[in-house]
Design a protein around this motif. Sequence first.
Motif, PDB file in Angstrom:
ATOM      1  N   LEU A 106     -14.877  23.751 -79.098  1.00 19.81           N
ATOM      2  CA  LEU A 106     -14.980  24.278 -77.783  1.00 19.81           C
ATOM      3  C   LEU A 106     -16.295  23.677 -76.824  1.00 19.81           C
ATOM      4  CD1 LEU A 106     -13.409  24.927 -75.490  1.00 19.81           C
ATOM      5  CD2 LEU A 106     -13.804  27.306 -75.557  1.00 19.81           C
ATOM      6  N   LEU A 107     -15.870  23.128 -76.180  1.00 20.62           N
ATOM      7  CA  LEU A 107     -17.579  22.167 -75.974  1.00 20.62           C
ATOM      8  C   LEU A 107     -17.918  23.043 -73.925  1.00 20.62           C
ATOM      9  CD1 LEU A 107     -20.059  20.273 -75.582  1.00 20.62           C
ATOM     10  CD2 LEU A 107     -18.500  19.346 -73.789  1.00 20.62           C
ATOM     11  N   GLY A 108     -18.473  24.033 -74.471  1.00 18.08           N
ATOM     12  CA  GLY A 108     -19.622  24.558 -73.417  1.00 18.08           C
ATOM     13  C   GLY A 108     -20.689  23.871 -72.663  1.00 18.08           C
ATOM     14  N   LEU A 109     -20.842  24.176 -71.510  1.00 17.77           N
ATOM     15  CA  LEU A 109     -21.398  22.538 -70.232  1.00 17.77           C
ATOM     16  C   LEU A 109     -21.991  23.700 -69.856  1.00 17.77           C
ATOM     17  CD1 LEU A 109     -19.976  19.704 -69.797  1.00 17.77           C
ATOM     18  CD2 LEU A 109     -21.556  20.041 -71.970  1.00 17.77           C
ATOM     19  N   GLY A 110     -23.318  23.312 -69.727  1.00 16.95           N
ATOM     20  CA  GLY A 110     -24.482  24.185 -68.098  1.00 16.95           C
ATOM     21  C   GLY A 110     -25.714  23.147 -68.081  1.00 16.95           C
ATOM     22  N   VAL A 111     -26.042  24.211 -67.034  1.00 21.45           N
ATOM     23  CA  VAL A 111     -27.546  22.791 -65.989  1.00 21.45           C
ATOM     24  C   VAL A 111     -28.523  23.799 -66.817  1.00 21.45           C
ATOM     25  CG1 VAL A 111     -25.589  22.089 -64.276  1.00 21.45           C
ATOM     26  CG2 VAL A 111     -27.042  24.495 -64.799  1.00 21.45           C
ATOM     27  N   SER A 112     -28.921  24.786 -67.158  1.00 22.74           N
ATOM     28  CA  SER A 112     -30.155  25.575 -67.718  1.00 22.74           C
ATOM     29  C   SER A 112     -29.884  25.694 -66.204  1.00 22.74           C
ATOM     30  CB  SER A 112     -30.864  23.652 -68.168  1.00 22.74           C
ATOM     31  OG  SER A 112     -31.698  24.597 -68.991  1.00 22.74           O
ATOM     32  N   HIS A 113     -32.037  25.623 -66.718  1.00 23.16           N
ATOM     33  CA  HIS A 113     -32.739  26.125 -65.777  1.00 23.16           C
ATOM     34  C   HIS A 113     -34.504  25.410 -65.122  1.00 23.16           C
ATOM     35  CE1 HIS A 113     -30.561  30.231 -66.336  1.00 23.16           C
ATOM     36  NE2 HIS A 113     -30.985  29.926 -67.714  1.00 23.16           N
ATOM     37  N   ALA A 114     -34.251  25.901 -63.970  1.00 23.68           N
ATOM     38  CA  ALA A 114     -35.528  24.635 -63.352  1.00 23.68           C
ATOM     39  C   ALA A 114     -36.551  24.504 -64.721  1.00 23.68           C
ATOM     40  CB  ALA A 114     -35.984  25.004 -62.250  1.00 23.68           C
ATOM     41  N   GLY A 115     -37.208  25.444 -65.201  1.00 27.02           N
ATOM     42  CA  GLY A 115     -38.100  25.979 -65.636  1.00 27.02           C
ATOM     43  C   GLY A 115     -37.736  25.705 -67.210  1.00 27.02           C
ATOM     44  N   MET A 116     -36.851  25.186 -67.102  1.00 26.75           N
ATOM     45  CA  MET A 116     -36.280  24.810 -68.880  1.00 26.75           C
ATOM     46  C   MET A 116     -35.857  23.466 -68.506  1.00 26.75           C
ATOM     47  SD  MET A 116     -34.406  28.297 -70.052  1.00 26.75           S
ATOM     48  CE  MET A 116     -34.849  27.878 -71.564  1.00 26.75           C
ATOM     49  N   ALA A 117     -36.380  22.848 -67.937  1.00 22.94           N
ATOM     50  CA  ALA A 117     -35.676  20.908 -68.403  1.00 22.94           C
ATOM     51  C   ALA A 117     -36.067  20.426 -67.278  1.00 22.94           C
ATOM     52  CB  ALA A 117     -33.640  21.549 -67.964  1.00 22.94           C
ATOM     53  N   ASP A 118     -37.051  19.611 -67.500  1.00 28.35           N
ATOM     54  CA  ASP A 118     -38.149  18.793 -66.725  1.00 28.35           C
ATOM     55  C   ASP A 118     -37.248  18.126 -65.453  1.00 28.35           C
ATOM     56  OD1 ASP A 118     -40.220  19.761 -68.202  1.00 28.35           O
ATOM     57  OD2 ASP A 118     -40.102  17.787 -69.421  1.00 28.35           O
ATOM     58  N   ARG A 119     -35.915  17.307 -66.305  1.00 32.34           N
ATOM     59  CA  ARG A 119     -34.777  16.814 -65.216  1.00 32.34           C
ATOM     60  C   ARG A 119     -33.864  17.077 -64.278  1.00 32.34           C
ATOM     61  NH1 ARG A 119     -31.574  13.625 -69.208  1.00 32.34           N
ATOM     62  NH2 ARG A 119     -30.445  12.751 -67.287  1.00 32.34           N
ATOM     63  N   TYR A 120     -33.800  18.910 -63.986  1.00 32.08           N
ATOM     64  CA  TYR A 120     -33.576  19.780 -62.926  1.00 32.08           C
ATOM     65  C   TYR A 120     -33.908  19.547 -62.046  1.00 32.08           C
ATOM     66  CZ  TYR A 120     -30.861  24.405 -61.846  1.00 32.08           C
ATOM     67  OH  TYR A 120     -29.797  25.553 -61.580  1.00 32.08           O
ATOM     68  N   ARG A 121     -31.777  18.830 -61.159  1.00 32.22           N
ATOM     69  CA  ARG A 121     -32.359  18.418 -59.437  1.00 32.22           C
ATOM     70  C   ARG A 121     -30.592  18.757 -59.516  1.00 32.22           C
ATOM     71  NH1 ARG A 121     -29.354  14.234 -59.444  1.00 32.22           N
ATOM     72  NH2 ARG A 121     -28.724  12.948 -60.785  1.00 32.22           N
ATOM     73  N   ARG A 122     -30.007  19.670 -58.346  1.00 31.87           N
ATOM     74  CA  ARG A 122     -28.682  19.252 -57.720  1.00 31.87           C
ATOM     75  C   ARG A 122     -28.071  19.460 -58.769  1.00 31.87           C
ATOM     76  NH1 ARG A 122     -27.839  13.300 -56.069  1.00 31.87           N
ATOM     77  NH2 ARG A 122     -26.223  14.634 -55.054  1.00 31.87           N
ATOM     78  N   PRO A 123     -27.983  20.590 -59.426  1.00 32.51           N
ATOM     79  CA  PRO A 123     -26.983  21.948 -60.198  1.00 32.51           C
ATOM     80  C   PRO A 123     -25.969  21.539 -59.975  1.00 32.51           C
ATOM     81  CG  PRO A 123     -28.294  22.896 -59.328  1.00 32.51           C
ATOM     82  CD  PRO A 123     -28.768  21.903 -58.730  1.00 32.51           C
ATOM     83  N   TYR A 124     -25.480  21.599 -59.083  1.00 31.59           N
ATOM     84  CA  TYR A 124     -23.775  20.737 -59.031  1.00 31.59           C
ATOM     85  C   TYR A 124     -23.306  19.736 -59.246  1.00 31.59           C
ATOM     86  CZ  TYR A 124     -19.179  21.067 -56.811  1.00 31.59           C
ATOM     87  OH  TYR A 124     -17.670  21.192 -56.848  1.00 31.59           O
ATOM     88  N   THR A 125     -24.206  19.036 -57.879  1.00 31.05           N
ATOM     89  CA  THR A 125     -23.389  17.648 -58.074  1.00 31.05           C
ATOM     90  C   THR A 125     -23.793  17.285 -59.683  1.00 31.05           C
ATOM     91  OG1 THR A 125     -24.406  17.134 -56.145  1.00 31.05           O
ATOM     92  CG2 THR A 125     -24.401  15.556 -57.540  1.00 31.05           C
ATOM     93  N   SER A 126     -24.916  17.493 -60.395  1.00 32.63           N
ATOM     94  CA  SER A 126     -25.424  16.979 -61.090  1.00 32.63           C
ATOM     95  C   SER A 126     -24.379  16.914 -62.229  1.00 32.63           C
ATOM     96  CB  SER A 126     -26.640  17.308 -62.342  1.00 32.63           C
ATOM     97  OG  SER A 126     -27.744  17.010 -61.455  1.00 32.63           O
ATOM     98  N   MET A 127     -23.927  18.399 -62.326  1.00 28.28           N
ATOM     99  CA  MET A 127     -22.671  18.688 -62.759  1.00 28.28           C
ATOM    100  C   MET A 127     -21.243  18.134 -62.962  1.00 28.28           C
ATOM    101  SD  MET A 127     -21.295  20.739 -66.213  1.00 28.28           S
ATOM    102  CE  MET A 127     -22.682  21.665 -66.050  1.00 28.28           C
ATOM    103  N   ALA A 128     -21.340  17.701 -61.743  1.00 22.83           N
ATOM    104  CA  ALA A 128     -19.726  17.451 -60.959  1.00 22.83           C
ATOM    105  C   ALA A 128     -19.799  15.406 -61.639  1.00 22.83           C
ATOM    106  CB  ALA A 128     -19.619  17.340 -59.865  1.00 22.83           C
ATOM    107  N   GLU A 129     -20.607  15.098 -61.568  1.00 23.60           N
ATOM    108  CA  GLU A 129     -21.565  14.047 -62.765  1.00 23.60           C
ATOM    109  C   GLU A 129     -21.005  13.493 -64.113  1.00 23.60           C
ATOM    110  OE1 GLU A 129     -24.719  12.391 -58.940  1.00 23.60           O
ATOM    111  OE2 GLU A 129     -25.242  12.944 -60.737  1.00 23.60           O
ATOM    112  N   TYR A 130     -21.462  14.791 -64.735  1.00 22.39           N
ATOM    113  CA  TYR A 130     -22.190  14.153 -65.880  1.00 22.39           C
ATOM    114  C   TYR A 130     -20.326  14.618 -66.189  1.00 22.39           C
ATOM    115  CZ  TYR A 130     -23.252  16.204 -70.706  1.00 22.39           C
ATOM    116  OH  TYR A 130     -23.395  15.914 -72.036  1.00 22.39           O
ATOM    117  N   LEU A 131     -19.093  15.214 -65.684  1.00 19.44           N
ATOM    118  CA  LEU A 131     -17.991  15.873 -65.608  1.00 19.44           C
ATOM    119  C   LEU A 131     -17.357  14.574 -66.107  1.00 19.44           C
ATOM    120  CD1 LEU A 131     -17.541  19.048 -64.339  1.00 19.44           C
ATOM    121  CD2 LEU A 131     -17.703  18.291 -67.014  1.00 19.44           C
ATOM    122  N   ASP A 132     -17.042  13.792 -64.577  1.00 15.42           N
ATOM    123  CA  ASP A 132     -16.929  12.250 -64.216  1.00 15.42           C
ATOM    124  C   ASP A 132     -16.675  11.384 -65.549  1.00 15.42           C
ATOM    125  OD1 ASP A 132     -15.875  13.320 -61.498  1.00 15.42           O
ATOM    126  OD2 ASP A 132     -17.936  12.257 -60.435  1.00 15.42           O
ATOM    127  N   ALA A 133     -18.331  11.489 -65.957  1.00 14.35           N
ATOM    128  CA  ALA A 133     -18.858  10.851 -67.512  1.00 14.35           C
ATOM    129  C   ALA A 133     -17.783  10.979 -68.473  1.00 14.35           C
ATOM    130  CB  ALA A 133     -19.902  10.864 -67.302  1.00 14.35           C
TER     131      ALA A 133
END
Length: 296
Positions: A106-133
């Motif tokens: 089972l694939l559990g996905l998350g957007v992590s945290h701003a202090g832990m991911a250099d590319r962190y941005r627009r978490p909701y939109t980025s997750m939606a785009e990832y799900l599209d992919a």
Amino acid sequence: MTQVSTSQVGSLKETVGRYGIWSFGLRSEDPEGLTERAEAAAELEELGFRALWLGGSPGVGQAAPLVRATSRLVVATGIQSIWQHGAAETASAVAELEATHPGRFLLGLGVSHAGMADRYRRPYTSMAEYLDALDAAGLPAERRVLAALGPKMLGLSRDRAAGSHPYLVTPEHTAQAREALGETPLLAPELKVVLDTDPERARTTARGTLAMYLALPNYTNNFLRIGFTEDDIKDGGSDRLVDAVFAWGSEDRIRERIDAFHTAGADHVTLQVIEDQGRGTLPRDGWRRLAGLLKP
């Protein structure tokens, strides 16, 4: 946009059951510990746990050896960061594992945290785009869940995944999450357990783990959203906060805390045994004790 049917989620709920184990140590890639990790996963299966959630932003590669070492256990990522693993790469790895061990990952996905991911941005939109992919790559929505604390990500968990795996939450949050998700999606919160009856010692152990999370706004903002105060998250966390997000004490008290999550609407509770030896260890005696207190 791929959605999940009621029957697909019902099958997933039945497969993962009511209880799972959440572990940092079992996601290790240290080759010297591979045999011990495989034996530990097999023992969890024999103890009656139906799912194993791997912490520390694991990928499919960390789950695969544990899937192969067991025969029924569902191994989940809890949670894979979308910033660390590309969608196409992930979909390909899941498909390969699914071909040889269907229904076991089972694939559990998350957007992590701003202090832990250099590319962190627009978490909701980025997750939606990832799900599209993932959709475009053919990964079924019923084989993924999302880390979700707030209402927007819970909505995405409801509409684009099989459900949600909230981390560091309370029964009160679980009730709110169930209302946001509706009846069908899987709701699988994590709960930390300290197997110690001494209040001062148990809370000290708990605060040793809680400290790192109190520096992450995603968690502190959620605490404030569900009724805690700024004072509760100061100085390592108030007793009220510690007692809300950790189960500790007698076996009866711990069982009551776990049951409270189910009463609030959880389908599955994944339990993380906290000890003072560090989060990379395998608390196998603690897992055995948990299995004993969970038996009817």
